[in-house]
Each structure stands twice: as structure tokens, then as C-alpha cells.
Design a protein around this motif. Sequence first.
Motif, PDB file in Angstrom:
ATOM      1  N   GLN A 160      23.872  14.583  70.053  1.00 13.15           N
ATOM      2  CA  GLN A 160      24.537  15.881  70.138  1.00 13.15           C
ATOM      3  C   GLN A 160      26.051  15.736  70.222  1.00 13.15           C
ATOM      4  O   GLN A 160      26.757  16.748  70.159  1.00 13.15           O
ATOM      5  CB  GLN A 160      24.022  16.668  71.356  1.00 13.15           C
ATOM      6  CG  GLN A 160      22.559  17.071  71.239  1.00 13.15           C
ATOM      7  CD  GLN A 160      22.053  17.811  72.471  1.00 13.15           C
ATOM      8  OE1 GLN A 160      21.602  18.945  72.409  1.00 13.15           O
ATOM      9  NE2 GLN A 160      22.119  17.141  73.611  1.00 13.15           N
ATOM     10  N   THR A 210      24.064  16.215  60.356  1.00 12.92           N
ATOM     11  CA  THR A 210      23.859  17.503  59.702  1.00 12.92           C
ATOM     12  C   THR A 210      24.445  17.525  58.293  1.00 12.92           C
ATOM     13  O   THR A 210      23.824  18.069  57.367  1.00 12.92           O
ATOM     14  CB  THR A 210      24.459  18.640  60.537  1.00 12.92           C
ATOM     15  OG1 THR A 210      25.838  18.373  60.826  1.00 12.92           O
ATOM     16  CG2 THR A 210      23.690  18.814  61.845  1.00 12.92           C
ATOM     17  N   PHE A 267      18.095  23.742  60.633  1.00  9.18           N
ATOM     18  CA  PHE A 267      18.405  24.264  61.960  1.00  9.18           C
ATOM     19  C   PHE A 267      18.656  23.080  62.892  1.00  9.18           C
ATOM     20  O   PHE A 267      18.210  21.973  62.633  1.00  9.18           O
ATOM     21  CB  PHE A 267      17.241  25.104  62.506  1.00  9.18           C
ATOM     22  CG  PHE A 267      17.111  26.466  61.889  1.00  9.18           C
ATOM     23  CD1 PHE A 267      16.972  26.641  60.525  1.00  9.18           C
ATOM     24  CD2 PHE A 267      17.099  27.598  62.693  1.00  9.18           C
ATOM     25  CE1 PHE A 267      16.846  27.898  59.958  1.00  9.18           C
ATOM     26  CE2 PHE A 267      16.965  28.864  62.147  1.00  9.18           C
ATOM     27  CZ  PHE A 267      16.843  29.015  60.775  1.00  9.18           C
ATOM     28  N   LYS A 284      18.286  21.998  67.048  1.00 11.21           N
ATOM     29  CA  LYS A 284      17.762  22.366  68.369  1.00 11.21           C
ATOM     30  C   LYS A 284      18.612  21.729  69.449  1.00 11.21           C
ATOM     31  O   LYS A 284      18.835  20.511  69.450  1.00 11.21           O
ATOM     32  CB  LYS A 284      16.308  21.918  68.511  1.00 11.21           C
ATOM     33  CG  LYS A 284      15.642  22.428  69.791  1.00 11.21           C
ATOM     34  CD  LYS A 284      14.137  22.223  69.745  1.00 11.21           C
ATOM     35  CE  LYS A 284      13.453  22.887  70.932  1.00 11.21           C
ATOM     36  NZ  LYS A 284      11.980  22.778  70.833  1.00 11.21           N
ATOM     37  N   LEU A 285      19.094  22.561  70.374  1.00 14.45           N
ATOM     38  CA  LEU A 285      20.053  22.134  71.391  1.00 14.45           C
ATOM     39  C   LEU A 285      19.422  22.067  72.780  1.00 14.45           C
ATOM     40  O   LEU A 285      18.466  22.781  73.085  1.00 14.45           O
ATOM     41  CB  LEU A 285      21.240  23.101  71.422  1.00 14.45           C
ATOM     42  CG  LEU A 285      22.019  23.258  70.113  1.00 14.45           C
ATOM     43  CD1 LEU A 285      23.085  24.322  70.263  1.00 14.45           C
ATOM     44  CD2 LEU A 285      22.630  21.930  69.696  1.00 14.45           C
ATOM     45  N   LEU A 330      28.870  24.133  68.114  1.00 13.77           N
ATOM     46  CA  LEU A 330      28.894  25.276  67.208  1.00 13.77           C
ATOM     47  C   LEU A 330      29.839  25.023  66.042  1.00 13.77           C
ATOM     48  O   LEU A 330      29.507  25.303  64.879  1.00 13.77           O
ATOM     49  CB  LEU A 330      29.332  26.540  67.955  1.00 13.77           C
ATOM     50  CG  LEU A 330      28.254  27.396  68.596  1.00 13.77           C
ATOM     51  CD1 LEU A 330      28.884  28.613  69.258  1.00 13.77           C
ATOM     52  CD2 LEU A 330      27.233  27.846  67.552  1.00 13.77           C
ATOM     53  N   CYS A 369      28.207  22.459  63.718  1.00  9.03           N
ATOM     54  CA  CYS A 369      27.092  23.023  62.954  1.00  9.03           C
ATOM     55  C   CYS A 369      27.597  23.957  61.856  1.00  9.03           C
ATOM     56  O   CYS A 369      27.098  23.944  60.728  1.00  9.03           O
ATOM     57  CB  CYS A 369      26.137  23.767  63.881  1.00  9.03           C
ATOM     58  SG  CYS A 369      25.169  22.670  64.960  1.00  9.03           S
ATOM     59  N   LEU A 412      20.188  27.906  64.664  1.00 11.06           N
ATOM     60  CA  LEU A 412      20.079  27.122  65.889  1.00 11.06           C
ATOM     61  C   LEU A 412      18.778  27.450  66.594  1.00 11.06           C
ATOM     62  O   LEU A 412      18.253  28.573  66.482  1.00 11.06           O
ATOM     63  CB  LEU A 412      21.253  27.432  66.816  1.00 11.06           C
ATOM     64  CG  LEU A 412      22.656  27.243  66.219  1.00 11.06           C
ATOM     65  CD1 LEU A 412      23.704  27.863  67.133  1.00 11.06           C
ATOM     66  CD2 LEU A 412      22.948  25.759  65.993  1.00 11.06           C
ATOM     67  N   THR A 456      16.267  26.898  73.654  1.00 13.16           N
ATOM     68  CA  THR A 456      16.687  25.553  73.945  1.00 13.16           C
ATOM     69  C   THR A 456      15.482  24.615  74.045  1.00 13.16           C
ATOM     70  O   THR A 456      14.334  25.072  74.045  1.00 13.16           O
ATOM     71  CB  THR A 456      17.426  25.461  75.308  1.00 13.16           C
ATOM     72  OG1 THR A 456      16.496  25.808  76.366  1.00 13.16           O
ATOM     73  CG2 THR A 456      18.604  26.403  75.357  1.00 13.16           C
ATOM     74  N   LEU A 492      25.759  31.396  72.718  1.00 11.62           N
ATOM     75  CA  LEU A 492      25.826  31.050  71.300  1.00 11.62           C
ATOM     76  C   LEU A 492      26.004  32.289  70.427  1.00 11.62           C
ATOM     77  O   LEU A 492      26.858  32.323  69.536  1.00 11.62           O
ATOM     78  CB  LEU A 492      24.567  30.299  70.879  1.00 11.62           C
ATOM     79  CG  LEU A 492      24.338  28.924  71.524  1.00 11.62           C
ATOM     80  CD1 LEU A 492      22.954  28.399  71.155  1.00 11.62           C
ATOM     81  CD2 LEU A 492      25.419  27.934  71.091  1.00 11.62           C
ATOM     82  N   VAL A 522      19.843  32.590  65.853  1.00 15.11           N
ATOM     83  CA  VAL A 522      19.372  31.745  66.946  1.00 15.11           C
ATOM     84  C   VAL A 522      17.910  32.061  67.240  1.00 15.11           C
ATOM     85  O   VAL A 522      17.542  33.225  67.451  1.00 15.11           O
ATOM     86  CB  VAL A 522      20.218  31.944  68.218  1.00 15.11           C
ATOM     87  CG1 VAL A 522      19.665  31.101  69.372  1.00 15.11           C
ATOM     88  CG2 VAL A 522      21.677  31.589  67.954  1.00 15.11           C
TER      89      VAL A 522
END
Length: 366
Positions: free
Chosen positions: A213, A222, A242, A244-245, A258, A261, A269, A272, A309, A317
Motif C-alpha cells: 500500500q 496498479t 479496483f 482494496k484498502l 487516492l 489510484c 476502491l 475496507t 474516501l 467505493v
Amino acid sequence: MGPAPLTAAASVMGWGYRNALRPLLFRARGGDPELVHEATLALISKVGESPRLRRAVARLLADDHDPVTVAGIDFPGRVGVAAGLDKNGLGLQAWGALGFGFAELGTVTAQAQPGNDRPRLFRLPEHEAILNRMGFNNAGAPALAARLAAAGVVRGNGAVGVPLGISLGKTKTTPLAEATEDYLASFRLLAGYADYVAVNVSSPNTPGLRSLQDADALGELTRTLVAEATRTAADGPPVPVFVKLAPDLSEDALEELLAVCTAGGVAGLVATNTTLARDAVAGHRYAAEAGGLSGAPLAERARAVVAFLTARTELPVIGVGGIMTAGDGRAMFDAGAVLLQLYTGYIYAGPALVRELNALRSAHAG
């Protein structure tokens, strides 16, 4: 507007699950949550394999859906299966009949792997929570590709009745320096079957995974996957990617991700994943177990991340984490989520929760 009133069928179904079926499930197989999960998924798979059973279940669970288009994908409903519930796609033909509007399979890795040692899945019913350190146990991307091909799945063809996302993770034995190539290998095998691909860099159960991350690592990953999606797109648009955070990121880290991405061409996104926090379950006998916590203790933080977000990006999202009731779903939609995903809430509340959430969003949209 508050939650939509429950239908009589949903009320009866919810009561029966909570008071009859769930207690039996929680005691079955010696109380081992993973064995129960495997047995339940095998049963769901049998439903999917039988057209007659699928029709019967679909009639029993029939409810209103709220179709929506997100990232170019037409979703027949806004409530989906979260990654982790069906890693190997065993139930892929049943999820639509069970009331879901989409399913995210995986997390799958380029190579088959057994995951972490058992026990690795724990219930905390006093907190409506689950703690897991599964470690991406799965049969591998080639096996999932073969299962999807056998089911006649091609991206966008609706062969199983609902869109399918596929969550990709890093093989445990792959060095972090080679992570991008590892994800790319899975992507090349599976992108042709996926309505969207979710990049899982936020599980706490693969050593070092969350370091992906970091802005530089996530940017490289990405950009590579989006470029591959564009390169291999035929006549239509490329498969959406997408990310995933984790819920444990600071606001500064979320802001940075952000930007990464957006610059990398990510289409949406997922917020969580599970949390490493234990404040809400302090004192529980499993609180000191390693792994990620999901369920009710995650609800407030997951909503806060989604709200943070959506206030700062136009990217759609998918909200997931702590959705245990219709009220939780309403709060997640109010936070800005355009789709919801269930895992722990489905374990604790059963099929009635899917009906309640579908009705809730339909009422809200109207």
C-alpha cells in the motif's frame, strides 16, 4: 429515512436463522468454524450445480433489487459477496439465487497455497465478530480459471446470473520485490473471466503484504495491471481494476493512496479489509490471536474510511466491514458507498440480511 420495514418473510427467515439454524451451525463439526464454513460452502455449491435447486432457492429468497451501473458494469443488485467467503468459486452459480447482486471470488494467488497453520479462524459471538489469519489459502489462479471456463463464464456474459469480481493477492513465497509480476500472472489468467479485478494489498495475514500500500509499490502495481488490461482489451473497454484498502491507514496515507489510484487509472476502491485493532474486543479470549478482525467491531471505522474516501474522490467505493444489520447498510450507503459486500454479517444474520439490505436500498433509491 430509516431502514425499510421488513417483510413477514424476511422477519421469519431472520428469526429462524438466528434462533435455530445458526446455533446448530456454530456447534457443528465440533464447533470448528473453518470446517463449518467448508461444509456450508459445499452445500451452496450443490445448490449452484442444480438448476432445480437454484430456482427453488431463488423463489424462496425472491426480493426487490436496485440495479446500478458502476465502472461500466451493470449490477442487478447492490449487495454482493465479499472476497474470502468463496475463494475458489465453488458457489459461483448459487450466489445470484441467494439474493446477491454480485460476488467477489478469491482472494486467489498465482500459485496454489495452503495458507497459514490451523486453527486460523475464530468466532467471537459476544461481539458479532470473526478473527481470521487464513493466509490466502486457495487452489491457485489456474484452478479458478479452469472452473470459470467450465461454467461458461466470459467477462460480461452473465453466465452465472450476476457479475463476478476476482480478488488477487500475492503468493506468500514470492518476494515483495517480485510482487507485481506475481499479481500480473494471476491477472493474465483471470481477467478474461472477471467483470472487475480487485487488487488485495491490505490483508494482514501475508507477511509484508500491506507494505504494497506504500505509494511507490502500489503505483507500480496498479499502473502495470491497468496497462495490461488496456493492452489485452478486445473491442470493448478494459476490465476495471479496483483496489482494496486496509481500515488501519491514517488519513494522510489514504490521501496519498487516492492520488496514486487516480493517477494509475484505477476504476474503484473497496473499503475496507479486516482490522488489526483489538480495542473493541479487549479481554476476549481470542483478542491476542494474530489476524484480522471483522464484523461489528469494524463497522464504525469502515464507514469512516468510506466517508473519507468518497468526500475526496469521484471513484466509486464498495463498502464492506461491519454490515450486520439493515441500519449498518443504510449508514454505509449514507457514507457514500455505491455497493455493499457481506461476509461476517452473512455468517451472523443469514440470508435475511441480504433481503433487508436489498429492500433498504430500493426504498432509498425510490
